[in-house]
Design a protein around this motif. Structure first.
Motif, PDB file in Angstrom:
ATOM      1  N   LYS A 122       0.846  -1.211   0.000  1.00 30.31           N
ATOM      2  CA  LYS A 122       0.000   0.000   0.000  1.00 30.31           C
ATOM      3  C   LYS A 122       0.878   1.256   0.000  1.00 30.31           C
ATOM      4  CE  LYS A 122      -4.348   0.206   2.079  1.00 30.31           C
ATOM      5  NZ  LYS A 122      -5.162   0.094   3.304  1.00 30.31           N
ATOM      6  N   LYS A 123       1.975   1.232   0.817  1.00 29.59           N
ATOM      7  CA  LYS A 123       2.882   2.380   0.921  1.00 29.59           C
ATOM      8  C   LYS A 123       3.569   2.674  -0.407  1.00 29.59           C
ATOM      9  CE  LYS A 123       4.496   3.110   5.625  1.00 29.59           C
ATOM     10  NZ  LYS A 123       5.675   3.129   6.488  1.00 29.59           N
ATOM     11  N   ILE A 124       4.054   1.591  -1.068  1.00 29.98           N
ATOM     12  CA  ILE A 124       4.753   1.780  -2.352  1.00 29.98           C
ATOM     13  C   ILE A 124       3.792   2.389  -3.368  1.00 29.98           C
ATOM     14  CG2 ILE A 124       5.869   0.587  -4.291  1.00 29.98           C
ATOM     15  CD1 ILE A 124       6.760  -1.581  -2.242  1.00 29.98           C
ATOM     16  N   GLU A 125       2.595   1.782  -3.472  1.00 28.63           N
ATOM     17  CA  GLU A 125       1.618   2.274  -4.454  1.00 28.63           C
ATOM     18  C   GLU A 125       1.257   3.726  -4.164  1.00 28.63           C
ATOM     19  OE1 GLU A 125      -2.706   1.055  -6.394  1.00 28.63           O
ATOM     20  OE2 GLU A 125      -1.752  -0.340  -4.978  1.00 28.63           O
ATOM     21  N   SER A 126       1.048   4.046  -2.900  1.00 34.43           N
ATOM     22  CA  SER A 126       0.649   5.403  -2.496  1.00 34.43           C
ATOM     23  C   SER A 126       1.745   6.409  -2.812  1.00 34.43           C
ATOM     24  CB  SER A 126       0.337   5.395  -0.994  1.00 34.43           C
ATOM     25  OG  SER A 126       0.075   6.701  -0.564  1.00 34.43           O
ATOM     26  N   LEU A 177      13.105   4.634  -6.548  1.00 31.32           N
ATOM     27  CA  LEU A 177      12.551   3.390  -6.008  1.00 31.32           C
ATOM     28  C   LEU A 177      13.296   2.941  -4.749  1.00 31.32           C
ATOM     29  CD1 LEU A 177      10.503   1.108  -6.390  1.00 31.32           C
ATOM     30  CD2 LEU A 177      12.121  -0.003  -7.948  1.00 31.32           C
ATOM     31  N   SER A 178      14.630   3.106  -4.766  1.00 29.26           N
ATOM     32  CA  SER A 178      15.441   2.684  -3.612  1.00 29.26           C
ATOM     33  C   SER A 178      15.061   3.454  -2.347  1.00 29.26           C
ATOM     34  CB  SER A 178      16.927   2.873  -3.917  1.00 29.26           C
ATOM     35  OG  SER A 178      17.172   4.228  -4.287  1.00 29.26           O
ATOM     36  N   GLU A 179      14.677   4.737  -2.505  1.00 25.95           N
ATOM     37  CA  GLU A 179      14.267   5.549  -1.348  1.00 25.95           C
ATOM     38  C   GLU A 179      12.969   5.016  -0.754  1.00 25.95           C
ATOM     39  OE1 GLU A 179      13.881   9.659  -2.430  1.00 25.95           O
ATOM     40  OE2 GLU A 179      15.908   9.737  -3.293  1.00 25.95           O
ATOM     41  N   VAL A 180      12.019   4.679  -1.638  1.00 25.27           N
ATOM     42  CA  VAL A 180      10.721   4.160  -1.165  1.00 25.27           C
ATOM     43  C   VAL A 180      10.932   2.838  -0.430  1.00 25.27           C
ATOM     44  CG1 VAL A 180       8.426   3.381  -1.886  1.00 25.27           C
ATOM     45  CG2 VAL A 180       9.513   5.309  -3.064  1.00 25.27           C
ATOM     46  N   ILE A 181      11.759   1.934  -1.013  1.00 18.47           N
ATOM     47  CA  ILE A 181      12.015   0.622  -0.402  1.00 18.47           C
ATOM     48  C   ILE A 181      12.691   0.772   0.951  1.00 18.47           C
ATOM     49  CG2 ILE A 181      13.488  -1.454  -0.662  1.00 18.47           C
ATOM     50  CD1 ILE A 181      12.721  -1.465  -3.635  1.00 18.47           C
ATOM     51  N   ALA A 182      13.597   1.751   1.059  1.00 15.41           N
ATOM     52  CA  ALA A 182      14.344   1.962   2.316  1.00 15.41           C
ATOM     53  C   ALA A 182      13.427   2.326   3.472  1.00 15.41           C
ATOM     54  CB  ALA A 182      15.398   3.037   2.113  1.00 15.41           C
ATOM     55  N   GLY A 183      12.266   2.929   3.175  1.00 13.52           N
ATOM     56  CA  GLY A 183      11.361   3.376   4.243  1.00 13.52           C
ATOM     57  C   GLY A 183      10.324   2.345   4.662  1.00 13.52           C
ATOM     58  N   LEU A 184      10.469   1.079   4.182  1.00 14.51           N
ATOM     59  CA  LEU A 184       9.470   0.047   4.495  1.00 14.51           C
ATOM     60  C   LEU A 184       9.893  -0.806   5.684  1.00 14.51           C
ATOM     61  CD1 LEU A 184       8.783  -1.185   0.842  1.00 14.51           C
ATOM     62  CD2 LEU A 184       7.425   0.453   2.148  1.00 14.51           C
ATOM     63  N   VAL A 224       9.430  -4.143   5.755  1.00  8.07           N
ATOM     64  CA  VAL A 224       9.882  -5.462   5.297  1.00  8.07           C
ATOM     65  C   VAL A 224      11.316  -5.384   4.772  1.00  8.07           C
ATOM     66  CG1 VAL A 224       7.577  -6.278   4.708  1.00  8.07           C
ATOM     67  CG2 VAL A 224       8.946  -5.119   2.963  1.00  8.07           C
ATOM     68  N   ASP A 225      11.986  -6.552   4.710  1.00 10.31           N
ATOM     69  CA  ASP A 225      13.374  -6.571   4.211  1.00 10.31           C
ATOM     70  C   ASP A 225      13.396  -6.291   2.712  1.00 10.31           C
ATOM     71  OD1 ASP A 225      13.414  -9.234   2.662  1.00 10.31           O
ATOM     72  OD2 ASP A 225      12.611  -9.824   4.623  1.00 10.31           O
ATOM     73  N   LYS A 226      14.626  -6.038   2.216  1.00  8.58           N
ATOM     74  CA  LYS A 226      14.821  -5.597   0.831  1.00  8.58           C
ATOM     75  C   LYS A 226      14.333  -6.647  -0.189  1.00  8.58           C
ATOM     76  CE  LYS A 226      18.373  -3.464  -2.040  1.00  8.58           C
ATOM     77  NZ  LYS A 226      19.806  -3.159  -2.170  1.00  8.58           N
ATOM     78  N   VAL A 227      14.587  -7.957   0.104  1.00  6.07           N
ATOM     79  CA  VAL A 227      14.208  -9.033  -0.828  1.00  6.07           C
ATOM     80  C   VAL A 227      12.695  -9.086  -0.995  1.00  6.07           C
ATOM     81  CG1 VAL A 227      14.208 -11.531  -1.225  1.00  6.07           C
ATOM     82  CG2 VAL A 227      16.275 -10.395  -0.369  1.00  6.07           C
ATOM     83  N   ARG A 228      11.975  -9.046   0.148  1.00  2.35           N
ATOM     84  CA  ARG A 228      10.509  -9.093   0.063  1.00  2.35           C
ATOM     85  C   ARG A 228       9.961  -7.823  -0.586  1.00  2.35           C
ATOM     86  NH1 ARG A 228       7.757 -10.608   5.567  1.00  2.35           N
ATOM     87  NH2 ARG A 228       9.492  -9.478   6.492  1.00  2.35           N
ATOM     88  N   ALA A 229      10.601  -6.674  -0.312  1.00  2.00           N
ATOM     89  CA  ALA A 229      10.163  -5.412  -0.913  1.00  2.00           C
ATOM     90  C   ALA A 229      10.291  -5.480  -2.431  1.00  2.00           C
ATOM     91  CB  ALA A 229      10.988  -4.256  -0.365  1.00  2.00           C
ATOM     92  N   GLN A 230      11.422  -6.065  -2.895  1.00  2.00           N
ATOM     93  CA  GLN A 230      11.644  -6.184  -4.338  1.00  2.00           C
ATOM     94  C   GLN A 230      10.587  -7.073  -4.987  1.00  2.00           C
ATOM     95  OE1 GLN A 230      14.178  -4.312  -5.954  1.00  2.00           O
ATOM     96  NE2 GLN A 230      12.770  -4.889  -7.590  1.00  2.00           N
TER      97      GLN A 230
END
Length: 635
Positions: free
Chosen positions: A522-526, A538-545, A547-553
């Protein structure tokens, strides 16, 4: 109404100088000794050929081709070259010498080669008195007791010199020939070569007994084992020019393409791209009671089949040796490639001293490398049931299946014959066709289970991925591409699989997300939906989640696959709503101007060059715009 004709190959066998050649000449008028050396020495060194026609009581013409084989011990290998293609044998015993060592050896060879019809001829009956002739007759009856030559009327005394007994012999030949099953002229052609020579004005000529099928003028043939292609310029049958030769006929072919150096006795002619030469064969082997010693595992022996001769290694199956009079299965290792097919008969002779010790029949000339050959498989092939043999060949290929062309090459049968023999088992579902290959039912069920299991395993390990790619699933199941497609179609029909594009999944096994994963999605889409065209990295959005990087990807991959996010360049990802809005703005701008440059585009979208250039290139790819010089034409 045309008179029917039946071609029969008659072979002679027996000890040297017992009158075989004279007998053939008396029956046919043809001297089969073709070499000057033979005429000079009065013995047959190589194969001789002659022919004649006889009428049966039904009016059928019997075209008899005689193969006169040498009797001298040193020439047994030439005798073997001729005897492989015969339908009917004349076992010749001279009345003035009776049974000799080569008489017994030739008789052993005939039995090992599976010859089923014959007549015993006591020659030179004019050279002895009646009492001696009776003694020789009794000796011959003792030798033949319980064999294929132990039949009423199948022992005839003759004199080639006076002609006595020849009419009785002709009648016996006609009677025996009536029982010979005609060879299959509709089968695939095979001509084992026994002679190669050059004829002035014609070029290269080969001769042999056509073992199966039909060969016509202008046919293209393949030479085994060399693979050379040749064309048939002309055909002769029993010395007469013909349009075709059919199975069982003595055949001479004038060939275009090869020189005499390219061909030799032991080679075989067959239809091109049909068979494969082999260096291995599984066989059933029998040792003669007269063999001087047991045959041990890994023994080297002289191997003769049709016109071919070579030294092979015999690896016994499930035993260390075969005793004289015994039999068993064996695996032959050939020093060079040769064309062998199931049903081919062969003889083995001891390596040294060279004497005939046994023989047998080829069961399989296409053993699968490094695969064990269970005895029950060999027993099925040896059992003489063609349908059972076909099922066994299909079963041993497991879930990989076997193609029709491969079945033809392995069995020597035509496509029509194989289809007819498979029809009953396919009707009941024991064998199924999948992607042009045949599998037995257990193999199909095993493959279906493997595919479903591999898909389930993928879902378990990858809950954030919507499905497994077809190619990955095929590789994990170990299926042939064409078989996989056919089996996957069956599984979809049975609602055991679902296919979405190139992805495969089990029904009810879409993406399964935990709470923090759903929140991250939901956060990524938003983040991208609210950014419009000024998207964050994209790396900035993933860093703020959370979940770990693998699941985020994996979550990003899922959003890209569902086209919620769209990758415009390696660096930039946009929400689909922002790109849909951009398309609408471009359409509205077209009302004012059909062209737009980079500066006007930046002004329209309120983005920097960093975003403008990748977005314009995306619009070009999507055929919304087309680049013309430094500007874009809006389509």
């Amino acid at each position: 109404m045309a008179t029917q004709m039946k071609s029969i190959i008659v072979g002679t066998a027996g000890h040297i100088d017992h009158g075989k050649t004279a007998l053939v000449k008396a029956l046919t008028g043809i001297d089969a000794d073709r070499l000057e050396e033979e005429k000079r020495r009065g013995i047959t060194i190589d194969l001789g050929f002659a022919h004649t026609d006889l009428s049966s009581p039904t009016g059928e013409i019997l075209r008899l081709g005689f193969v006169d084989v040498p009797g001298h011990e040193r020439f047994v290998r030439n005798m073997l070259a001729g005897v492989g293609g015969i339908d009917l044998v004349l076992l010749v015993i001279a009345a003035d010498e009776a049974i000799k060592p080569q008489t017994r050896e030739h008789f052993d060879i005939l039995q090992l080669l599976g010859v089923r019809r014959g007549i015993t001829v006591l020659t030179k009956s004019d050279a002895v008195d009646a009492e001696t002739l009776d003694v020789v007759r009794l000796e011959a009856e003792e030798l033949l007791r319980g064999t294929f030559l132990d039949r009423p009327g199948s022992l005839v005394a003759v004199s080639s010199l006076t002609g006595a007994g020849l009419d009785e012999l002709r009648r016996a030949i006609v009677a025996a020939a009536a029982e010979v099953q005609p060879r299959d002229s509709l089968a695939l052609a095979r001509l084992p070569i026994d002679r190669v020579f050059t004829m002035k004005g014609f070029g290269t000529v080969v001769t042999g007994t056509l073992a199966s099928g039909t060969i016509r003028r202008e046919d293209e043939l393949e030479v085994f084992p060399t693979g050379q292609r040749v064309r048939v310029r002309g055909v002769q049958v029993h010395g007469q020019t013909a349009e075709k030769a059919v199975a069982g006929q003595r055949t001479a072919l004038n060939l275009a393409g090869p020189s005499t150096e390219d061909l030799s006795r032991g080679m075989t002619l067959s239809p091109p791209a049909t068979f494969e030469a082999t260096r291995r064969a599984d066989v059933r082997l029998r040792l003669l009671p007269s063999a001087p010693r047991p045959l041990k595992n890994r023994a080297r022996v002289h191997f003769h089949s049709y016109t071919m001769e070579m030294v092979v290694e015999v690896a016994l199956t499930g035993m260390k040796e075969i005793a004289p009079g015994g039999e068993g299965f064996a695996h032959l290792k050939l020093p060079e490639s040769a064309l062998l097919l199931p049903g081919d008969r062969f003889i083995i002779r001891q390596f040294s001293p060279v004497v005939t010790i046994g023989g047998g029949v080829v069961l399989d000339a296409a053993p699968i490398p490094r695969m064990p050959r269970p005895v029950d498989f060999l027993e099925t092939l040896a059992g003489g049931n063609p349908e059972a043999a076909l099922r066994a060949r299909i079963a041993r290929r497991h879930h990989k299946g076997i193609s029709m062309s491969r079945l033809v090459a392995e069995t020597g049968w035509t496509k029509d014959v194989i289809e007819a023999r498979l029809a009953p088992v396919m009707r009941v579902g024991d064998v199924v066709a999948a992607g042009g290959r045949f599998l037995n039912l257990p193999a199909l069920e095993t493959l279906q289970a493997r595919i479903v299991s591999a898909a389930l395993d993928f879902h378990t390990k990858n809950p954030l991925v919507g499905g497994i790619s077809k190619e990955e699933l095929r590789a994990q199941a170990g299926a042939m591409p064409e078989v996989f497609e056919a089996v996957a179609t069956i599984l979809v029909r049975e609602r055991k699989l679902e296919v979405i594009g190139e992805l495969v999944r089990l029904p009810g096994h879409g993406v399964v997300m935990k709470d923090e994963e759903a929140e991250s999605k939901k956060k990524i889409e938003s983040a991208f939906a609210s950014a419009g065209l000024k998207v964050p990295a994209l790396s900035e959005v993933i860093a703020g989640l959370k979940v770990d990087k693998v699941r985020a990807q994996k979550i990003v991959t899922l959003l890209l696959r569902d086209k919620v996010l769209i990758k415009v360049s390696d660096e930039l990802v946009f929400h689909r709503s922002a790109l849909e809005d951009l398309r609408r703005r471009m359409a509205a701008y077209k009302v004012k101007s059909a062209k737009i440059d980079v500066a006007k585009f930046k002004e329209l979208t309120d983005v920097t060059r960093k975003y403008a250039i990748p977005l314009l290139e995306y619009l070009d790819r999507e055929r919304v715009t087309r680049r013309v010089g430094d500007a874009r034409e809006i389509l």
